[in-house]
Write a protein that holds these residues in place. Structure first.
Motif, PDB file in Angstrom:
ATOM      1  N   VAL A   1       8.485  -7.800  -3.616  1.00 35.23           N
ATOM      2  CA  VAL A   1       7.302  -8.597  -3.916  1.00 35.23           C
ATOM      3  C   VAL A   1       6.662  -8.064  -5.193  1.00 35.23           C
ATOM      4  O   VAL A   1       6.547  -6.842  -5.375  1.00 35.23           O
ATOM      5  CB  VAL A   1       6.281  -8.543  -2.755  1.00 35.23           C
ATOM      6  CG1 VAL A   1       5.038  -9.367  -3.079  1.00 35.23           C
ATOM      7  CG2 VAL A   1       6.911  -9.037  -1.468  1.00 35.23           C
TER       8      VAL A   1
ATOM      9  N   GLN B   1       0.951 -10.168  -5.493  1.00 33.88           N
ATOM     10  CA  GLN B   1       1.369 -11.313  -4.690  1.00 33.88           C
ATOM     11  C   GLN B   1       1.200 -11.002  -3.201  1.00 33.88           C
ATOM     12  O   GLN B   1       0.625  -9.979  -2.820  1.00 33.88           O
ATOM     13  CB  GLN B   1       2.830 -11.670  -5.018  1.00 33.88           C
ATOM     14  CG  GLN B   1       3.064 -12.034  -6.477  1.00 33.88           C
ATOM     15  CD  GLN B   1       2.271 -13.252  -6.906  1.00 33.88           C
ATOM     16  OE1 GLN B   1       2.255 -14.263  -6.216  1.00 33.88           O
ATOM     17  NE2 GLN B   1       1.599 -13.158  -8.044  1.00 33.88           N
ATOM     18  N   THR B   2       1.746 -11.893  -2.344  1.00 29.22           N
ATOM     19  CA  THR B   2       1.603 -11.751  -0.890  1.00 29.22           C
ATOM     20  C   THR B   2       2.961 -11.514  -0.235  1.00 29.22           C
ATOM     21  O   THR B   2       3.950 -12.144  -0.612  1.00 29.22           O
ATOM     22  CB  THR B   2       0.959 -13.007  -0.289  1.00 29.22           C
ATOM     23  OG1 THR B   2      -0.347 -13.168  -0.855  1.00 29.22           O
ATOM     24  CG2 THR B   2       0.829 -12.899   1.227  1.00 29.22           C
TER      25      THR B   2
ATOM     26  N   HIS C   1       5.096 -11.330   3.513  1.00 29.48           N
ATOM     27  CA  HIS C   1       5.100 -11.752   4.921  1.00 29.48           C
ATOM     28  C   HIS C   1       6.268 -11.059   5.626  1.00 29.48           C
ATOM     29  O   HIS C   1       7.416 -11.201   5.218  1.00 29.48           O
ATOM     30  CB  HIS C   1       5.272 -13.275   5.054  1.00 29.48           C
ATOM     31  CG  HIS C   1       4.150 -14.063   4.464  1.00 29.48           C
ATOM     32  ND1 HIS C   1       2.964 -14.277   5.111  1.00 29.48           N
ATOM     33  CD2 HIS C   1       4.042 -14.684   3.261  1.00 29.48           C
ATOM     34  CE1 HIS C   1       2.166 -15.009   4.357  1.00 29.48           C
ATOM     35  NE2 HIS C   1       2.797 -15.267   3.216  1.00 29.48           N
TER      36      HIS C   1
ATOM     37  N   ARG D   1      -6.931  -6.638   3.919  1.00 24.39           N
ATOM     38  CA  ARG D   1      -5.814  -7.159   3.119  1.00 24.39           C
ATOM     39  C   ARG D   1      -4.586  -7.320   3.986  1.00 24.39           C
ATOM     40  O   ARG D   1      -3.698  -8.124   3.693  1.00 24.39           O
ATOM     41  CB  ARG D   1      -5.464  -6.191   1.978  1.00 24.39           C
ATOM     42  CG  ARG D   1      -6.294  -6.242   0.762  1.00 24.39           C
ATOM     43  CD  ARG D   1      -5.588  -5.582  -0.420  1.00 24.39           C
ATOM     44  NE  ARG D   1      -5.040  -4.272  -0.138  1.00 24.39           N
ATOM     45  CZ  ARG D   1      -3.735  -3.996  -0.125  1.00 24.39           C
ATOM     46  NH1 ARG D   1      -2.842  -4.953  -0.337  1.00 24.39           N
ATOM     47  NH2 ARG D   1      -3.320  -2.770   0.117  1.00 24.39           N
TER      48      ARG D   1
ATOM     49  N   GLN E   1      -3.140  -8.379   7.518  1.00 24.18           N
ATOM     50  CA  GLN E   1      -3.523  -9.198   8.665  1.00 24.18           C
ATOM     51  C   GLN E   1      -2.336  -9.401   9.601  1.00 24.18           C
ATOM     52  O   GLN E   1      -1.202  -9.611   9.154  1.00 24.18           O
ATOM     53  CB  GLN E   1      -4.022 -10.567   8.198  1.00 24.18           C
ATOM     54  CG  GLN E   1      -5.381 -10.534   7.502  1.00 24.18           C
ATOM     55  CD  GLN E   1      -6.524 -10.293   8.473  1.00 24.18           C
ATOM     56  OE1 GLN E   1      -6.373 -10.482   9.691  1.00 24.18           O
ATOM     57  NE2 GLN E   1      -7.668  -9.874   7.954  1.00 24.18           N
TER      58      GLN E   1
ATOM     59  N   THR F   1       0.932 -10.016   7.392  1.00 24.69           N
ATOM     60  CA  THR F   1       0.713 -10.570   6.060  1.00 24.69           C
ATOM     61  C   THR F   1      -0.078  -9.576   5.227  1.00 24.69           C
ATOM     62  O   THR F   1      -1.161  -9.126   5.649  1.00 24.69           O
ATOM     63  CB  THR F   1      -0.052 -11.907   6.140  1.00 24.69           C
ATOM     64  OG1 THR F   1       0.689 -12.819   6.954  1.00 24.69           O
ATOM     65  CG2 THR F   1      -0.248 -12.500   4.762  1.00 24.69           C
ATOM     66  N   ILE F   2       0.462  -9.222   4.047  1.00 26.99           N
ATOM     67  CA  ILE F   2      -0.198  -8.282   3.139  1.00 26.99           C
ATOM     68  C   ILE F   2      -0.524  -9.036   1.860  1.00 26.99           C
ATOM     69  O   ILE F   2       0.379  -9.469   1.139  1.00 26.99           O
ATOM     70  CB  ILE F   2       0.689  -7.064   2.822  1.00 26.99           C
ATOM     71  CG1 ILE F   2       1.222  -6.438   4.115  1.00 26.99           C
ATOM     72  CG2 ILE F   2      -0.074  -6.028   2.015  1.00 26.99           C
ATOM     73  CD1 ILE F   2       2.264  -5.361   3.901  1.00 26.99           C
ATOM     74  N   THR F   3      -1.803  -9.233   1.581  1.00 27.21           N
ATOM     75  CA  THR F   3      -2.217  -9.949   0.376  1.00 27.21           C
ATOM     76  C   THR F   3      -2.497  -8.957  -0.752  1.00 27.21           C
ATOM     77  O   THR F   3      -2.815  -7.784  -0.496  1.00 27.21           O
ATOM     78  CB  THR F   3      -3.473 -10.783   0.646  1.00 27.21           C
ATOM     79  OG1 THR F   3      -4.521  -9.915   1.120  1.00 27.21           O
ATOM     80  CG2 THR F   3      -3.204 -11.838   1.703  1.00 27.21           C
ATOM     81  N   ASN F   4      -2.358  -9.453  -2.011  1.00 21.59           N
ATOM     82  CA  ASN F   4      -2.629  -8.648  -3.194  1.00 21.59           C
ATOM     83  C   ASN F   4      -1.932  -7.286  -3.084  1.00 21.59           C
ATOM     84  O   ASN F   4      -2.559  -6.228  -3.150  1.00 21.59           O
ATOM     85  CB  ASN F   4      -4.131  -8.452  -3.369  1.00 21.59           C
ATOM     86  CG  ASN F   4      -4.483  -7.750  -4.685  1.00 21.59           C
ATOM     87  OD1 ASN F   4      -3.716  -7.808  -5.658  1.00 21.59           O
ATOM     88  ND2 ASN F   4      -5.623  -7.095  -4.716  1.00 21.59           N
ATOM     89  N   VAL F   5      -0.617  -7.333  -2.885  1.00 21.13           N
ATOM     90  CA  VAL F   5       0.131  -6.093  -2.651  1.00 21.13           C
ATOM     91  C   VAL F   5      -0.015  -5.136  -3.828  1.00 21.13           C
ATOM     92  O   VAL F   5      -0.074  -5.550  -4.991  1.00 21.13           O
ATOM     93  CB  VAL F   5       1.624  -6.371  -2.364  1.00 21.13           C
ATOM     94  CG1 VAL F   5       1.794  -7.113  -1.064  1.00 21.13           C
ATOM     95  CG2 VAL F   5       2.269  -7.097  -3.512  1.00 21.13           C
TER      96      VAL F   5
ATOM     97  N   ASP G   1       1.596   0.055  -1.313  1.00 22.27           N
ATOM     98  CA  ASP G   1       2.039  -0.643  -0.104  1.00 22.27           C
ATOM     99  C   ASP G   1       3.541  -0.495   0.127  1.00 22.27           C
ATOM    100  O   ASP G   1       4.048  -0.891   1.191  1.00 22.27           O
ATOM    101  CB  ASP G   1       1.695  -2.135  -0.189  1.00 22.27           C
ATOM    102  CG  ASP G   1       0.194  -2.392  -0.218  1.00 22.27           C
ATOM    103  OD1 ASP G   1      -0.544  -1.556   0.349  1.00 22.27           O
ATOM    104  OD2 ASP G   1      -0.222  -3.396  -0.811  1.00 22.27           O
TER     105      ASP G   1
END
Length: 536
Positions: free
Chosen positions: A263, A267-268, A270, A317, A319, A332-336, A340
């Motif tokens: 990723v 970005q995000t 999943h 961030r 969820q 779900t990891i947003t703004n990786v 991370d």
């Protein structure tokens, strides 16, 4: 030991009758006696003679129940109340002007607070008697842990020492994690069983006189039977508990996908965790993160009721959700961010894990690490400081790893300093190696105190698992410097036939050790040869 009511009576009488009112002082305040022994309670009287007054003795049980024991009159005649025998003997001691109550062959039921009282209704201050059992009852539960398949039967044993199970009432309690004890049932010594609300005849108590044991049998066990079970007797004596874990006939299986996810930073991501043999809507899931060379760290807990609890250091961030259509947990990891990166694991039932999903982060402008100095020479016992300046990323938001490379050896991990300022050292490395950050120069700093010869090597800083600096070579010098020879002057002009003086200093540890002077005369022939050579 006197109750509030009795104290009020004493005070009121003292006010009403003044200094001539009888006062009863009891001793000891607390008397502990082993079962079968003798207890002696004393009641000293002021302002009256014990030989001219009747005395009454009574016992206060559990702070609420008053039980009259006996009356001892001035003629030394004793009148005992029902239930009390000659084990309770009153007497007088004129030498100390005291009433004495002697209890022989004491029993546990004799425990209580004993009061003396004289005819003018003045009570004593009270003496508490506690009867200890010479060989107290002990409950030994087995097994300590029992795994049972759903629908099968579980049997728990509670062996009793120093008392007979057939003469003892037993109670069984249940405790789930984070909850209070819940009473299951009471099994009387007469054989009767009384179940608490919510419990059925699936829970059956029994006794095994051959092993002097209480038995609790649970038929058709269900998942909510998972708990710790305790037996207890005499109100306050408990066993240490037996834990039951109810397993499904086919335990859950967790299938994670993808096994590898790339990723781009910002970005995000999943990550999916499909569960077999159980429903995601009825199961609590936990997610873990593991970086290279580190242990698993719990990220969050997503309960079956829908609430999410994040561990310290993790934010929203990240969820967790459920997809009932394919019976999956989703992370779900947003703004990786680069930090991370690592392997993510889902887990249920505290012991069942997926095989993990590797998350790699692609950076548009990856960090660049510039180490300085390229060579650091340090005297043994002093401190060394190595700097690693980072470009395109902030040191305050990036984990750093320090490695060391020695001649002929592979690179070895020294330590990891994470964004929470927690340092984890590799085995063999101590707190002499300290990692810090300098936000003003956006640098990582490795400080080595009391450097030793075996600290020598090339040290590399590393971020994002695979981005390394150019390295700093650390050379450790001995504490005694090698001798140095210094000759001067370096240049001297003389005329033919004159004398030349040159001095040599032999130094060690920065102190002149010896001086030697060489005096010579420059011959004319030598001077001509030198001139000819120069002209050529």
């Amino acid at each position: 030991m006197i109750s509030g009511t009795l104290l009020a009576v004493i005070l009121s009488l003292c006010v009403t009758f003044g200094a001539n009112v009888s006062v009863l002082l009891q001793s000891p305040n607390l008397e502990r006696v082993t079962k079968g022994h003798t207890a002696r309670l004393q009641c000293t009287m002021r302002n009256a003679a014990v030989t001219h007054i009747d005395v009454h003795w009574y016992r206060l049980e559990r702070q609420i129940k008053v039980v009259w024991i006996l009356t001892y009159d001035v003629r030394n005649i004793t009148q005992r109340y029902p239930g009390f025998t000659e084990r309770f003997q009153p007497s007088r001691d004129p030498s100390s002007n005291s009433f004495i109550l002697t209890i022989s062959n004491v029993r546990p039921r004799d425990t209580g607070v004993y009061y003396c009282m004289v005819s003018d209704n003045v009570p004593g201050t009270g003496s508490q008697l506690i009867v200890d059992i010479a060989n107290p009852v002990v409950l030994l539960q087995s097994p300590s842990l029992k795994h049972v398949t759903r629908g099968h039967t579980a049997q728990l044993q509670c062996i009793m020492r120093n008392a007979a199970v057939k003469h003892t009432t037993v109670k069984w309690d249940k405790q789930k994690p984070g909850s209070h004890y819940v009473r299951i049932l009471t099994h009387g010594k007469d054989g009767s069983t009384q179940w608490s609300p919510g419990f059925t005849e699936r829970f059956q108590p029994s006794r095994d006189s051959s092993s002097n044991s209480f038995i609790l049998t649970i038929t058709n066990v269900q998942p909510n039977d998972t708990a710790v079970y305790y037996c207890s007797v005499r109100g306050s004596i408990y066993g240490r508990g037996s834990r039951i874990i109810v397993n499904r006939a086919n335990p859950p299986v967790l299938l994670q996908s993808p096994s590898l996810e790339w990723v781009t930073e910002g970005q995000t991501a999943h990550l999916q965790c499909i569960m077999r043999n159980a429903s995601v809507t009825d199961t609590t899931v936990k997610w873990y993160h593991q970086k290279t060379g580190c242990c698993k760290v719990q990220i969050l807990t997503h309960s079956k009721y829908g609430s999410t609890q994040w561990s310290p250091g993790f934010s929203e961030r990240i969820q967790s959700s459920r997809d009932p259509s394919n019976n999956s947990f989703i992370l779900t990891i947003t703004n990786v961010q680069p930090t991370d990166a690592g392997v993510y694991y889902c887990s249920v039932w505290r012991k069942i894990y997926g095989r993990g999903s590797q998350l790699n982060i692609i950076s548009v402008n990856p960090p660049v690490l510039l180490q300085s100095p390229s060579l650091e020479c340090v005297t043994e016992g002093h401190s060394a400081q190595l700097q690693c300046t980072m470009r395109n990323a902030s040191v305050t938001h990036t984990d750093v790893h320090w490695d060391r490379e020695r001649p002929g050896n592979n690179t070895e991990w020294v330590l990891t300093h994470d964004v929470r300022n927690i340092t984890q050292w590799s085995p063999g490395f101590t707190e002499r190696f300290q990692s810090t950050r300098d936000p003003s120069s956006n640098s990582f700093i490795l400080t080595i105190t009391n450097v030793q010869p075996n600290d020598a090597g090339v040290y590399y800083c590393k971020v994002w698992e695979d981005i390394s600096g150019n390295g700093t070579r650390l050379t450790v010098m001995g504490s005694v410097l090698n001798p140095a020879v210094v000759q001067f002057p370096t240049v001297q002009s003389v005329r033919e036939g004159q004398t030349v003086r040159m001095t040599v200093h032999h130094q060690e540890q920065q102190t002149a050790r010896s001086d030697q002077s060489l005096v010579t005369t420059v011959p004319q022939e030598k001077k001509r040869q030198d001139d000819d050579s120069f002209q050529k």
